[in-house]
Design a protein around this motif. Structure first.
Motif, PDB file in Angstrom:
ATOM      1  N   PHE A  51      35.443  44.931  33.677  1.00 54.55           N
ATOM      2  CA  PHE A  51      36.464  45.217  34.681  1.00 54.55           C
ATOM      3  C   PHE A  51      36.555  46.721  34.904  1.00 54.55           C
ATOM      4  CE2 PHE A  51      37.513  41.365  32.430  1.00 54.55           C
ATOM      5  CZ  PHE A  51      37.804  40.467  33.440  1.00 54.55           C
ATOM      6  N   LEU A  52      36.444  47.132  36.162  1.00 53.83           N
ATOM      7  CA  LEU A  52      36.661  48.521  36.542  1.00 53.83           C
ATOM      8  C   LEU A  52      38.096  48.610  37.041  1.00 53.83           C
ATOM      9  CD1 LEU A  52      35.171  51.207  36.670  1.00 53.83           C
ATOM     10  CD2 LEU A  52      34.430  50.620  38.978  1.00 53.83           C
ATOM     11  N   VAL A  53      38.954  49.295  36.286  1.00 52.60           N
ATOM     12  CA  VAL A  53      40.394  49.270  36.548  1.00 52.60           C
ATOM     13  C   VAL A  53      40.847  50.598  37.157  1.00 52.60           C
ATOM     14  CG1 VAL A  53      42.671  48.973  35.521  1.00 52.60           C
ATOM     15  CG2 VAL A  53      40.733  47.643  34.645  1.00 52.60           C
ATOM     16  N   PHE A  54      41.493  50.495  38.312  1.00 53.72           N
ATOM     17  CA  PHE A  54      42.100  51.647  38.978  1.00 53.72           C
ATOM     18  C   PHE A  54      43.621  51.540  38.844  1.00 53.72           C
ATOM     19  CE2 PHE A  54      38.124  51.043  41.564  1.00 53.72           C
ATOM     20  CZ  PHE A  54      37.446  52.121  41.010  1.00 53.72           C
ATOM     21  N   GLU A  55      44.320  52.530  39.365  1.00 54.00           N
ATOM     22  CA  GLU A  55      45.774  52.559  39.205  1.00 54.00           C
ATOM     23  C   GLU A  55      46.446  51.329  39.809  1.00 54.00           C
ATOM     24  OE1 GLU A  55      49.617  55.511  40.036  1.00 54.00           O
ATOM     25  OE2 GLU A  55      47.627  56.072  40.777  1.00 54.00           O
ATOM     26  N   ASN A  56      45.995  50.914  40.989  1.00 52.74           N
ATOM     27  CA  ASN A  56      46.664  49.810  41.681  1.00 52.74           C
ATOM     28  C   ASN A  56      45.756  48.621  41.973  1.00 52.74           C
ATOM     29  OD1 ASN A  56      49.227  51.213  41.976  1.00 52.74           O
ATOM     30  ND2 ASN A  56      48.187  52.496  43.494  1.00 52.74           N
ATOM     31  N   ASP A  57      44.564  48.621  41.380  1.00 50.08           N
ATOM     32  CA  ASP A  57      43.625  47.545  41.679  1.00 50.08           C
ATOM     33  C   ASP A  57      42.562  47.483  40.585  1.00 50.08           C
ATOM     34  OD1 ASP A  57      42.606  45.424  43.102  1.00 50.08           O
ATOM     35  OD2 ASP A  57      42.386  46.530  44.988  1.00 50.08           O
ATOM     36  N   PHE A  58      41.731  46.449  40.618  1.00 52.39           N
ATOM     37  CA  PHE A  58      40.621  46.371  39.676  1.00 52.39           C
ATOM     38  C   PHE A  58      39.499  45.548  40.295  1.00 52.39           C
ATOM     39  CE2 PHE A  58      42.843  42.428  38.821  1.00 52.39           C
ATOM     40  CZ  PHE A  58      41.831  41.517  38.528  1.00 52.39           C
ATOM     41  N   ILE A  59      38.281  45.737  39.747  1.00 51.49           N
ATOM     42  CA  ILE A  59      37.131  44.949  40.171  1.00 51.49           C
ATOM     43  C   ILE A  59      36.583  44.225  38.946  1.00 51.49           C
ATOM     44  CG2 ILE A  59      34.894  44.973  41.330  1.00 51.49           C
ATOM     45  CD1 ILE A  59      35.486  47.819  42.265  1.00 51.49           C
ATOM     46  N   ASN A  60      36.440  42.909  39.040  1.00 54.84           N
ATOM     47  CA  ASN A  60      35.672  42.171  38.040  1.00 54.84           C
ATOM     48  C   ASN A  60      34.209  42.387  38.385  1.00 54.84           C
ATOM     49  OD1 ASN A  60      34.145  40.250  36.621  1.00 54.84           O
ATOM     50  ND2 ASN A  60      35.812  38.776  36.586  1.00 54.84           N
ATOM     51  N   MET A  61      33.534  43.260  37.613  1.00 53.82           N
ATOM     52  CA  MET A  61      32.190  43.679  37.983  1.00 53.82           C
ATOM     53  C   MET A  61      31.182  42.536  37.911  1.00 53.82           C
ATOM     54  SD  MET A  61      32.712  46.690  38.966  1.00 53.82           S
ATOM     55  CE  MET A  61      31.008  47.183  39.257  1.00 53.82           C
ATOM     56  N   ASN A  62      31.429  41.547  37.064  1.00 59.69           N
ATOM     57  CA  ASN A  62      30.529  40.376  37.004  1.00 59.69           C
ATOM     58  C   ASN A  62      30.468  39.670  38.352  1.00 59.69           C
ATOM     59  OD1 ASN A  62      31.701  40.958  34.272  1.00 59.69           O
ATOM     60  ND2 ASN A  62      30.211  39.401  33.646  1.00 59.69           N
ATOM     61  N   GLN A  63      31.577  39.697  39.092  1.00 61.03           N
ATOM     62  CA  GLN A  63      31.641  38.988  40.366  1.00 61.03           C
ATOM     63  C   GLN A  63      30.911  39.719  41.488  1.00 61.03           C
ATOM     64  OE1 GLN A  63      35.765  38.101  41.199  1.00 61.03           O
ATOM     65  NE2 GLN A  63      35.942  36.667  39.492  1.00 61.03           N
ATOM     66  N   VAL A  64      30.525  40.967  41.251  1.00 63.22           N
ATOM     67  CA  VAL A  64      29.802  41.693  42.296  1.00 63.22           C
ATOM     68  C   VAL A  64      28.327  41.899  41.923  1.00 63.22           C
ATOM     69  CG1 VAL A  64      31.862  42.785  43.206  1.00 63.22           C
ATOM     70  CG2 VAL A  64      30.567  43.966  41.440  1.00 63.22           C
TER      71      VAL A  64
ATOM     72  N   MET B 146      34.467  45.190  50.831  1.00 62.05           N
ATOM     73  CA  MET B 146      35.835  45.522  50.432  1.00 62.05           C
ATOM     74  C   MET B 146      35.841  46.875  49.752  1.00 62.05           C
ATOM     75  SD  MET B 146      38.523  43.149  48.328  1.00 62.05           S
ATOM     76  CE  MET B 146      40.246  43.605  48.205  1.00 62.05           C
ATOM     77  N   LEU B 147      36.793  47.732  50.086  1.00 65.80           N
ATOM     78  CA  LEU B 147      36.829  49.101  49.590  1.00 65.80           C
ATOM     79  C   LEU B 147      37.874  49.267  48.484  1.00 65.80           C
ATOM     80  CD1 LEU B 147      35.758  51.999  49.919  1.00 65.80           C
ATOM     81  CD2 LEU B 147      37.577  52.378  51.598  1.00 65.80           C
ATOM     82  N   TYR B 148      37.444  49.878  47.385  1.00 63.89           N
ATOM     83  CA  TYR B 148      38.325  50.218  46.265  1.00 63.89           C
ATOM     84  C   TYR B 148      38.292  51.733  46.080  1.00 63.89           C
ATOM     85  CZ  TYR B 148      37.695  45.249  45.149  1.00 63.89           C
ATOM     86  OH  TYR B 148      37.637  43.883  45.211  1.00 63.89           O
ATOM     87  N   GLU B 149      39.376  52.283  45.555  1.00 64.46           N
ATOM     88  CA  GLU B 149      39.430  53.729  45.394  1.00 64.46           C
ATOM     89  C   GLU B 149      40.254  54.085  44.164  1.00 64.46           C
ATOM     90  OE1 GLU B 149      41.416  57.208  48.004  1.00 64.46           O
ATOM     91  OE2 GLU B 149      39.854  56.088  49.075  1.00 64.46           O
ATOM     92  N   GLY B 150      39.782  55.069  43.397  1.00 65.28           N
ATOM     93  CA  GLY B 150      40.546  55.503  42.237  1.00 65.28           C
ATOM     94  C   GLY B 150      39.710  56.346  41.297  1.00 65.28           C
ATOM     95  N   VAL B 151      40.347  56.776  40.204  1.00 69.46           N
ATOM     96  CA  VAL B 151      39.667  57.621  39.228  1.00 69.46           C
ATOM     97  C   VAL B 151      38.932  56.739  38.218  1.00 69.46           C
ATOM     98  CG1 VAL B 151      41.699  57.787  37.712  1.00 69.46           C
ATOM     99  CG2 VAL B 151      39.936  59.561  37.635  1.00 69.46           C
ATOM    100  N   LEU B 152      37.706  57.120  37.917  1.00 72.56           N
ATOM    101  CA  LEU B 152      36.897  56.332  36.984  1.00 72.56           C
ATOM    102  C   LEU B 152      37.366  56.525  35.549  1.00 72.56           C
ATOM    103  CD1 LEU B 152      33.283  56.915  38.359  1.00 72.56           C
ATOM    104  CD2 LEU B 152      34.657  54.832  38.552  1.00 72.56           C
ATOM    105  N   ARG B 153      37.483  55.435  34.855  1.00 74.12           N
ATOM    106  CA  ARG B 153      37.655  55.380  33.407  1.00 74.12           C
ATOM    107  C   ARG B 153      36.651  54.367  32.882  1.00 74.12           C
ATOM    108  NH1 ARG B 153      42.800  57.432  31.763  1.00 74.12           N
ATOM    109  NH2 ARG B 153      44.154  57.900  33.543  1.00 74.12           N
ATOM    110  N   LYS B 154      36.422  54.389  31.589  1.00 70.80           N
ATOM    111  CA  LYS B 154      35.444  53.439  31.050  1.00 70.80           C
ATOM    112  C   LYS B 154      35.867  52.016  31.393  1.00 70.80           C
ATOM    113  CE  LYS B 154      36.703  52.374  26.225  1.00 70.80           C
ATOM    114  NZ  LYS B 154      36.220  51.006  26.071  1.00 70.80           N
ATOM    115  N   MET B 155      34.871  51.182  31.661  1.00 73.44           N
ATOM    116  CA  MET B 155      35.163  49.801  32.026  1.00 73.44           C
ATOM    117  C   MET B 155      35.821  49.060  30.870  1.00 73.44           C
ATOM    118  SD  MET B 155      31.779  48.688  34.238  1.00 73.44           S
ATOM    119  CE  MET B 155      30.582  49.521  33.165  1.00 73.44           C
TER     120      MET B 155
END
Length: 266
Positions: free
Chosen positions: A21-34, A1-10
């Motif tokens: 959580f890696l949070v982008f403008e319109n999406d986020f990734i729960n990093m524990n789940q990956v 699955m592809l995510y895209e956005g500007v990095l900010r601190k988790m």
């Protein structure tokens, strides 16, 4: 699955283990789940956290011009003892500086590789300790503004470090220290104007990071030199992603980089 956005601190939530959580403008990734999944990180462009333009990042996620102009990068942030809002004296934006500086601050001891002293806003406990990769921390002083916290830190770092060895932290090479004992050792060195704010009854906070495998050696991923990287995620500690091949990626150190992240790329 592809995510895209500007990095900010988790972003983080304290738990057993800590959730990232890696949070982008319109999406986020729960990093524990990956964890235990392959990630591909591709650098696409710069995006300054202040002006939003595609300009090389200078420091703290800002392009050079913004770093020297935005109030969120004032020198008092890294050096709390330079705070002046309590004197009604402006650095870059007095209203902003009053909001940030004139609120309760904590001086603390933490152990991420060795005992260190630090300063944070009370509202940032325990987030600040998580970001530093500290597995234990102890509040020792609570003051009403950033300046008082800053002069306390300056006084105490004559006796204890104010730096973390990030390589040792990531390898989990941690000295066995007693923070309660250190608190008593340092009590007499707290400035007189801060002595009444000493916290004598606080207990240690212990933090649990989601790490499956610590690196034996540390190889730092630099997106300027390696704009595309693929690896198996084995842990998250501080603001670092830890990969199976001993590569580590400092997310906070890469703020302002616009990236694509593919989970389990083909």
């Amino acid at each position: 699955m592809l995510y895209e956005g500007v990095l900010r601190k988790m972003q983080t939530q304290n738990g057993k283990p800590i959730q990232y959580f890696l949070v982008f403008e319109n999406d986020f990734i729960n990093m524990n789940q990956v964890l235990d999944k392959e990630l591909q990180i591709d650098f696409i462009k710069f995006q300054c956290l202040n002006c939003g333009e595609d300009k090389p990042i200078y420091r703290q996620g800002f392009c050079r011009n913004c770093f020297f102009e935005t109030p969120t990068a004032g020198e008092w942030i890294m050096k709390p003892e330079l705070s002046t809002a309590h004197l009604d004296k402006e650095d870059r934006d007095l209203e902003f500086e009053k909001r940030m500086q004139l609120q309760p601050h904590i001086v603390y001891l933490a152990n991420s590789s060795n005992v260190k002293v630090g300063v944070t806003r009370k509202s940032q406990v325990p987030t600040r300790w998580i970001d530093q990769g500290a597995h234990e921390a102890l509040e020792i002083v609570e003051v009403p503004n950033r300046y008082l916290a800053g002069i306390t830190e300056v006084a105490l770092k004559e006796f204890v470090s104010d730096k973390t060895s990030w390589q040792k932290m990531l390898k989990n090479d941690i000295e066995d220290v007693d923070l309660l004992e250190w608190r008593e050792k340092l009590k007499a060195s707290i400035p007189d104007e801060v002595a009444d704010y000493f916290l004598k009854d606080q207990e240690e906070t212990h933090l649990d990071f989601p790490v499956l495998q610590y690196p034996e050696k540390v190889k730092s991923l630099n997106l300027d030199k390696t704009p595309s990287y693929k690896g198996l995620l084995k842990g998250i500690k501080g603001q670092y992603l830890i990969f199976e091949d001993n590569t580590v990626f400092n997310v906070r150190g890469s703020e302002g980089y616009y990236v694509g992240i593919d989970v389990n790329p083909k």
